[in-house]
Design a protein around this motif. Structure first.
Motif: not given
Lengths: 136, 136, 136
Positions: A21, A31-33, A82, A128, A130
């Motif tokens: 994560h 940080v992951a999506g 993002r 989503e 990130d």
């Protein structure tokens, strides 16, 4: 050698694949999506907040924040956020939610840069997000 | 001044524009978006592995890996992996391939964070992947 | 603590939400997603260059460049350039424009890595570009 640490808040479901994560190595934190999944519950499939864009966006931001905090960072350390939306018509509403959210965070540093694009996401997901952070 | 080095594995075709397949500067290594092109052959146009998602995904991961290695890094240094698919219905299969692949890599550090989104790609390409790594 | 600085060139309109056009912290500089808006004029809504892909692409690259320069960086420091197009048929033309543009920049370091994907953008916008740079 600098250690890479996986960041896994207690609220998060196990990732559906072999990824973290979030990870931190030295002063870089990625940080992951994140999507708008509600806090994980045993024996329950991941369930998004909703059904509104507002609910999903706020839950997604909370999910990003908890990973930042797990790594010792805060929104003040975020360099890039993002945002992936599924519908161009959601841009104005997302901006409103985003602005209000960050106004309430009490940032002491300038807000992160941001890119917003419109993509496909799995059914039921409207957003989503990130983030890349630099600590220290 | 820290030098920026272009990372160009021998297996790779010349980029179709003025960009590098990968660059490293200090401890930061960025891999450009890779697709499932088979190793370059003189006088032959870039050709994707295929036609299955499995073949393209594994070739794409191999192409990312060779750029990491060209820069003195490995999957252990990868902080973020961005996966671009063209079809939401490919998510589960890509995750299976991804998991098996990384299980076989013998990682000694936590896996990278990841974002997967669904976009358009040039005809014949099912997946594109890029990566950010922090060495040291 | 290292300060995070917002990068706001005079030519840029106020961001439509609580984000920065660019931020720099230590030697890391992140440019937010830029589009082909012409230099801001008081009392006028943001207006994209155009209507051609060439005009929008060159204006977008100029907008990214002015943020890099505001942060004390140049294209030589760019590690990653993300290009978002709306139409796969624009790839070849964008590459031509991109190549000519960077040939004229007199780079003394290898060009940045790049990922190009095809997404949705607000009406009238054909391209969006963001960039990550490492200084020093």
């Amino acid at each position: 050698m600098t250690e890479k640490t996986a960041l896994t808040p207690k609220t998060h479901t196990t990732p559906p694949a072999k990824f973290s994560h979030g990870v931190r190595k030295g002063n870089i934190l990625q940080v992951a999506g994140q999507v708008g999944f509600l806090p994980a519950e045993d024996g329950k499939l991941p369930t998004p907040a909703g059904p509104t864009l507002r609910e999903q966006t706020l839950q997604t931001l909370a999910n990003v924040q908890s990973i930042l905090e797990e790594g010792g960072a805060s929104w003040d350390d975020a360099m890039m956020i993002r945002v992936y939306l599924t519908d161009v018509d959601h841009f104005a509403e997302m901006n409103d939610i985003y602005d209000t959210y960050f106004a309430e965070q009490g940032l002491t540093q300038p807000p992160a840069a941001r890119t917003t694009v419109y993509v496909g996401l799995p059914a039921g997901l409207l957003i989503e997000i990130d983030a890349l952070a630099v600590l220290g």
